[in-house]
Design an enzyme around this catalytic site. Sequence first.
Site, short mmCIF file in Angstrom:
data_model
loop_
_atom_site.label_atom_id
_atom_site.label_comp_id
_atom_site.label_asym_id
_atom_site.label_seq_id
_atom_site.Cartn_x
_atom_site.Cartn_y
_atom_site.Cartn_z
N ASP A 146 9.38 2.31 1.62
CA ASP A 146 8.22 3.07 2.08
C ASP A 146 8.08 2.81 3.58
O ASP A 146 7.56 1.77 3.99
CB ASP A 146 6.96 2.66 1.31
CG ASP A 146 5.72 3.43 1.78
OD1 ASP A 146 5.78 4.07 2.85
OD2 ASP A 146 4.69 3.38 1.07
N LYS A 202 2.94 9.77 8.15
CA LYS A 202 2.26 9.35 9.39
C LYS A 202 2.89 9.86 10.69
O LYS A 202 2.60 10.97 11.11
CB LYS A 202 2.10 7.83 9.38
CG LYS A 202 1.15 7.37 8.27
CD LYS A 202 0.52 6.02 8.52
CE LYS A 202 -0.69 5.80 7.62
NZ LYS A 202 -0.42 5.18 6.33
N PHE A 225 0.86 -1.18 0.00
CA PHE A 225 0.00 0.00 0.00
C PHE A 225 0.89 1.22 0.00
O PHE A 225 1.73 1.38 0.88
CB PHE A 225 -0.92 0.03 1.23
CG PHE A 225 -1.83 1.22 1.23
CD1 PHE A 225 -3.00 1.23 0.46
CD2 PHE A 225 -1.53 2.35 1.97
CE1 PHE A 225 -3.83 2.34 0.44
CE2 PHE A 225 -2.36 3.47 1.95
CZ PHE A 225 -3.51 3.47 1.18
C1 LIG Z 1 -0.66 5.41 4.92
C2 LIG Z 1 0.37 4.94 3.95
C3 LIG Z 1 0.60 5.60 2.74
C4 LIG Z 1 -0.24 6.76 2.28
O1 LIG Z 1 -0.20 7.85 3.15
P1 LIG Z 1 -1.32 9.01 3.03
O2 LIG Z 1 -0.82 10.07 3.97
O3 LIG Z 1 -2.62 8.40 3.43
O4 LIG Z 1 -1.34 9.47 1.63
C5 LIG Z 1 1.62 5.14 1.93
N1 LIG Z 1 2.37 4.09 2.29
C6 LIG Z 1 2.19 3.44 3.45
C7 LIG Z 1 3.07 2.29 3.82
C8 LIG Z 1 1.16 3.82 4.32
O5 LIG Z 1 0.96 3.14 5.45
#
Ligand SMILES: *Cc1c(COP(=O)(O)O)cnc(C)c1O
Length: 392
Positions: free
Chosen positions: A214, A243, A129
Amino acid sequence: MSNALMSNYGERTLAFERGEGAYLYSTDGRRFLDFASGIAVTALGHCHPHLVAALQAQTETLWHTSNLFRIPGQERLAERLAANSFADRVFFCNSGVEAFEGAVKLARKYQDDRGQPGRWRIITCEGAFHGRSLAAIAASGNEKYLKGFSPVAPGFSTVAFNNLNELRAAVTDETAAIMIEPIQGEGGINPAQLDYLERLREVCDEFGLLLIFDEIQCGIGRTGKLFAHEWCSARPDIMLLAKGLGGGFPVGAILATEAVSNSFTPGSHGTTFGGNPLAMAVGNAVLDVLLADGFLDQVVANGKALKDGLAAMAQRHPAVIAEVRGAGLMLGLKLVVPNLDFIARLRGDGMLAVPASDNVVRLLPPLIIGEAEVQEALDKLERCCVGLAEAA
Ligand SMILES: *Cc1c(COP(=O)(O)O)cnc(C)c1O
């Protein structure tokens, strides 16, 4: 619920009016132990006094000037992130998906600058994701996010997670980079094997690819190291953060080595809001706490106590919990019973957790919890298991 809101989030019933540390207080007067942390965002709990003070001081001084001007808070936060990571340079944005988009651009530009414009595709993993933009849903390769939004943005190839042979076979002369979450969050708390991450570094070096981690969910102390990949020896060329970095204030970041960052030259990328003084004040305050002596050791200790307790619980309740996985305070319960039933029951007992794919319940407590909150969580989770086992 208001009819004036779009219905993309489905039904929401709870609203909160106040938060303090690991607890949230709902508008109907109930108290909840918050093991959701706004999906790994409020890393230091709610209204941490140091963050409140930093944001208050900044709101009374200066909010926004744009990136036409120097922003001292940006320079300071970038230097501190670089000093505490593999990276040399940082770009600030507002969210995770913006960090993802910027990293895709950076990887393509880097290959183009090296005379390899044909290297533009990125290999990602099943269960990944990376956000909800058109490119990010393409990167996930997941029908759940893609359905109805065709045509799928080109440039991504998805391979099985933790499978080195499949990944090697997917490398072509169009490949620019490999992007992976060291621990998949939305995918169901799936940790990448550490030696797999190390082999990915070798594959990237062998074929001239960039390695992108990521760490939007697993970074910022969540696993007990500042960044999750520090548990292995592999270092990326690019890393995404968001986050927890703002502790609840919207902020995102792309970190990169000097060689890679050089591909962003004046005009190649930008943002109006990204890295504004408010976000930088909070980001710096988050780092003050995370980097204080012994803080991450506490995350490791509390994470271990929680995971040990959960492992024993899984033994007692095999009809409810199939597996406990994750690291530090990023833990997942792979369930036998439906995860949404588990979360609803837990909520009824005053505790919040987050669902994930693969029938998993995510436990993402604030990193400031201590033994008392770990024990309270274990007690509530135990009651939840007993209740579900009886109901089954
Ligand atoms: C939450 C998340 C995203 C996206 O972040 P947003 O601030 O919602 O755009 C991307 N990669 C990972 C691993 C995430 O947990």
